[in-house]
Design an enzyme around this catalytic site. Sequence first.
Site, PDB file in Angstrom:
ATOM      1  N   LYS A  54       0.863  -1.181   0.000  1.00 34.93           N
ATOM      2  CA  LYS A  54       0.000   0.000   0.000  1.00 34.93           C
ATOM      3  C   LYS A  54       0.897   1.227   0.000  1.00 34.93           C
ATOM      4  O   LYS A  54       1.835   1.301   0.788  1.00 34.93           O
ATOM      5  CB  LYS A  54      -0.872   0.005   1.256  1.00 34.93           C
ATOM      6  CG  LYS A  54      -1.895   1.105   1.292  1.00 34.93           C
ATOM      7  CD  LYS A  54      -2.613   1.211   2.616  1.00 34.93           C
ATOM      8  CE  LYS A  54      -3.279  -0.065   3.060  1.00 34.93           C
ATOM      9  NZ  LYS A  54      -4.037   0.074   4.309  1.00 34.93           N
ATOM     10  N   CYS A  72       0.644  15.107  -5.368  1.00 35.03           N
ATOM     11  CA  CYS A  72      -0.020  14.468  -6.506  1.00 35.03           C
ATOM     12  C   CYS A  72      -1.239  13.653  -6.063  1.00 35.03           C
ATOM     13  O   CYS A  72      -1.195  12.921  -5.079  1.00 35.03           O
ATOM     14  CB  CYS A  72       0.967  13.544  -7.214  1.00 35.03           C
ATOM     15  SG  CYS A  72       0.257  12.663  -8.613  1.00 35.03           S
ATOM     16  N   CYS A  74      -3.069  12.393  -8.973  1.00 35.44           N
ATOM     17  CA  CYS A  74      -3.407  11.720 -10.232  1.00 35.44           C
ATOM     18  C   CYS A  74      -2.604  10.441 -10.448  1.00 35.44           C
ATOM     19  O   CYS A  74      -2.880   9.692 -11.370  1.00 35.44           O
ATOM     20  CB  CYS A  74      -3.192  12.668 -11.418  1.00 35.44           C
ATOM     21  SG  CYS A  74      -1.455  12.931 -11.868  1.00 35.44           S
TER      22      CYS A  74
END
Length: 106
Positions: A54, A72, A74
């Site tokens: 993860k 970020c 995206c």
Amino acid sequence: MATLASTLCTGISYAGQVPVKRAGEVGRKKQRVVVVRAEGGGGINPEIRKNEEKVVDSVVVTELSKNITPYCRCWRSGTFPLCDGSHVKHNKANGDNVGPLLLKKQ
Ligand code: FES
């Protein structure tokens, strides 16, 4: 129990009303639930730190070096977890509208 009622738009499914019972409540309340899934079964992260189970990052805001630091959202940044502007190319190519999370130092 959640039942898939309809698809609202690409990648977002509406799961309908789900009975919810909280501690101490006598009756049952209904709560709307929205399930968001990545398209194609490949996930949302194309290549960042795929060897980790993860990807989790934490930031101590008081220790930021700049007044505003973009992070970020995206998953396309070459400097992940920091934004490098790659979201612009992604948005143009996919008609998307993602952008960074701006952490502001106070
Ligand atoms: Fe991902 Fe800017 S590069 S949000």
